[in-house]
Design a protein around this motif. Structure first.
Motif, PDB file in Angstrom:
ATOM      1  N   VAL A  59      54.251 -82.480  78.087  1.00 15.03           N
ATOM      2  CA  VAL A  59      53.613 -83.223  79.179  1.00 15.03           C
ATOM      3  C   VAL A  59      54.257 -82.784  80.484  1.00 15.03           C
ATOM      4  CG1 VAL A  59      53.186 -85.487  80.188  1.00 15.03           C
ATOM      5  CG2 VAL A  59      53.093 -85.204  77.711  1.00 15.03           C
ATOM      6  N   VAL A  60      53.430 -82.548  81.500  1.00 12.77           N
ATOM      7  CA  VAL A  60      53.917 -82.121  82.814  1.00 12.77           C
ATOM      8  C   VAL A  60      53.469 -83.137  83.864  1.00 12.77           C
ATOM      9  CG1 VAL A  60      53.863 -80.334  84.585  1.00 12.77           C
ATOM     10  CG2 VAL A  60      53.809 -79.693  82.164  1.00 12.77           C
ATOM     11  N   ASP A  89      54.571 -76.019  89.973  1.00 12.92           N
ATOM     12  CA  ASP A  89      54.673 -74.723  89.298  1.00 12.92           C
ATOM     13  C   ASP A  89      54.541 -74.873  87.791  1.00 12.92           C
ATOM     14  OD1 ASP A  89      54.978 -73.461  91.717  1.00 12.92           O
ATOM     15  OD2 ASP A  89      57.146 -73.191  91.555  1.00 12.92           O
ATOM     16  N   GLU A  90      55.069 -75.980  87.254  1.00  9.57           N
ATOM     17  CA  GLU A  90      54.973 -76.216  85.810  1.00  9.57           C
ATOM     18  C   GLU A  90      53.542 -76.578  85.400  1.00  9.57           C
ATOM     19  OE1 GLU A  90      57.044 -75.604  83.542  1.00  9.57           O
ATOM     20  OE2 GLU A  90      58.900 -75.285  84.667  1.00  9.57           O
ATOM     21  N   VAL A  91      52.792 -77.232  86.308  1.00  8.26           N
ATOM     22  CA  VAL A  91      51.374 -77.498  86.037  1.00  8.26           C
ATOM     23  C   VAL A  91      50.622 -76.181  85.910  1.00  8.26           C
ATOM     24  CG1 VAL A  91      49.247 -78.547  86.902  1.00  8.26           C
ATOM     25  CG2 VAL A  91      51.428 -79.742  87.210  1.00  8.26           C
ATOM     26  N   GLY A  96      48.269 -71.869  82.336  1.00  2.05           N
ATOM     27  CA  GLY A  96      48.238 -70.472  81.912  1.00  2.05           C
ATOM     28  C   GLY A  96      48.895 -70.208  80.580  1.00  2.05           C
ATOM     29  N   ALA A  97      49.077 -71.246  79.771  1.00  3.33           N
ATOM     30  CA  ALA A  97      49.797 -71.100  78.507  1.00  3.33           C
ATOM     31  C   ALA A  97      48.957 -70.492  77.392  1.00  3.33           C
ATOM     32  CB  ALA A  97      50.340 -72.463  78.058  1.00  3.33           C
ATOM     33  N   PRO A 114      45.936 -73.645  89.193  1.00  3.61           N
ATOM     34  CA  PRO A 114      45.824 -73.808  87.738  1.00  3.61           C
ATOM     35  C   PRO A 114      44.531 -73.229  87.168  1.00  3.61           C
ATOM     36  CG  PRO A 114      46.650 -75.820  88.741  1.00  3.61           C
ATOM     37  CD  PRO A 114      46.240 -74.930  89.865  1.00  3.61           C
ATOM     38  N   SER A 115      43.430 -73.333  87.911  1.00  2.07           N
ATOM     39  CA  SER A 115      42.175 -72.740  87.431  1.00  2.07           C
ATOM     40  C   SER A 115      42.324 -71.238  87.270  1.00  2.07           C
ATOM     41  CB  SER A 115      41.031 -73.032  88.412  1.00  2.07           C
ATOM     42  OG  SER A 115      40.641 -74.381  88.368  1.00  2.07           O
ATOM     43  N   ILE A 116      42.898 -70.587  88.264  1.00  3.97           N
ATOM     44  CA  ILE A 116      43.091 -69.139  88.204  1.00  3.97           C
ATOM     45  C   ILE A 116      44.020 -68.770  87.045  1.00  3.97           C
ATOM     46  CG2 ILE A 116      44.093 -67.168  89.434  1.00  3.97           C
ATOM     47  CD1 ILE A 116      43.117 -68.463  92.038  1.00  3.97           C
TER      48      ILE A 116
END
Length: 396
Positions: A59-60, A89-91, A96-97, A114-116
């Protein structure tokens, strides 16, 4: 076609889109695994409950100050194994995981990066963050293959996406975006001179957040959706129409070159486009109720009154001008809406304040119309908000 098992990451899990997505997933636990959740951190108890219920490993929270309260809430629910990370940055890293699907339900332009990241990781992007499209411009579309990697989650764009299955892109004549008309459908500008926030927040169909609800009342939301539709489906602004459909049953339509119009119709329920965003091209069962064809009903369609509601035409102008114009449109509008809700701006001054901001910045925007980075998007948004605030203050 059998649905594959999907690893899902939900960004904005405690918001309206996120909570409804988890409701859909809860009914189909055999098909989905929640690999990660992200939220701002304002609702740690709900976030902890979600993590515990779906056995989420990570969870972030974007707000680092929420990390310790979240750890306590998770421990209280027995979710001791759940990892916590914090910071924007963690979001982005979570997005991107490499999950099968990333549902982006974040509000605001902070959802662009995050979308990119999700697209660059080859995840399917179930996109409910309109700022990614409106503010991000080519930065988003350079990161992915438009036709195959973005699953639109807004009800209007999901309806168009579904209707487009009936033909090829070359056969599309126009897109028709439907609008409920909001609480002031049929009103003249003179009748809207004394509109209060309470009146504007009384939407006849949807239960949404305050900014989106005010945007629905001014029809700025339809202007933003025209921009989204043009960029998501590669259709020119002049080939996208808006029609007022108060019943909100037909969620949007596609007209093809032979004169056929294909629509998607269902009672208003965001779980339907959310579910398809998660599972496409497969449709899930037990998502939302369909129309009741055993009862008489009436669907009506009316032309948009552009004189009373000038926001759509303003959005079209910005779409034709450049991606930077649409970014300023969105940022300035948010400032104007907040000012109206705070009692610092009259209702009829919302759209003119946005237009004035764009006009003052037009030469700067036209000189170099394409963004080079996400940081440049953020800087232009900050500048637009400052300029809009100055204009709003002058009107007060």
């Amino acid at each position: 076609m059998e649905a594959e098992h999907q690893r899902v990451i939900i960004l904005g899990s405690t918001g309206s889109i996120g909570t409804q997505a988890l409701d859909v997933i809860n009914r189909h636990r055999d098909r989905f695994e929640v690999a990660g959740l992200a939220a701002g951190g304002s609702h740690v108890e709900l976030l902890a409950e979600q993590a515990a219920s779906f056995h989420v490993p990570l969870v972030v929270v974007s707000n680092p100050q929420a990390e310790e309260p979240l750890r306590q809430a998770l421990d209280a629910k027995g979710a001791h194994a759940t990892q916590i990370r914090s910071g924007q940055d963690e979001v982005v890293a979570l997005a991107g995981a490499g999950a099968s699907v990333v549902l982006n339900g974040i509000t605001g332009s902070i959802g662009l990066e995050p979308s990119i990241a999700a697209l660059q990781a080859d995840s399917q992007l179930a996109l409910a963050n309109k700022e990614s499209v409106v503010a991000g411009g080519h930065l988003l579309f350079d990161a992915q293959t438009r036709e195959h990697q973005i699953n639109p989650v807004d009800s209007e764009h999901s309806a168009i996406w579904q209707s487009l299955r009936a033909g090829t892109h070359a056969e599309v004549s126009k897109l028709i975006v439907t609008a409920s008309g909001g609480p002031f459908r049929g009103w003249t500008r003179e009748q809207m001179e004394s509109v209060t926030p309470q009146q504007a927040l009384n939407h006849p169909t949807w239960n949404m957040g305050p900014v989106v609800t005010i945007n629905s009342s001014t029809l700025m939301n339809k202007g933003l959706e025209v921009i989204e539709a043009s960029r998501l489906f590669d259709v020119a602004a002049d080939n996208i129409e808006v029609t007022v459909h108060p019943q909100s049953i037909v969620h949007s339509m596609v007209e093809f070159c032979d004169g056929a119009t294909i629509s998607q119709a269902s009672p208003p329920d965001m779980r339907l486009p959310i579910a398809l965003g998660l599972s496409a091209p497969v449709r899930l069962d037990d998502v939302a109720r369909g129309c009741d064809w055993t009862k008489a009903s009436e669907w009506t369609f009316e032309p948009l009154d552009n004189d009373a509601f000038p926001a759509v035409n303003l959005a079209r102008q910005c779409l034709k001008a450049s991606e930077k114009h649409t970014t300023v449109l969105n940022a300035a509008n948010e400032q104007a809406v907040h000012a109206f809700l705070d009692g610092r701006l009259a209702y009829l001054d919302i759209v003119p304040s946005v237009a004035e901001t764009i006009e003052q910045m037009d030469a700067q925007l036209s000189a170099n119309p394409l963004f080079e980075s996400v940081a440049e998007v953020e800087e232009l948004e900050r500048e637009a908000r400052v300029r809009a605030n100055e204009i709003i203050a002058a009107k007060g």
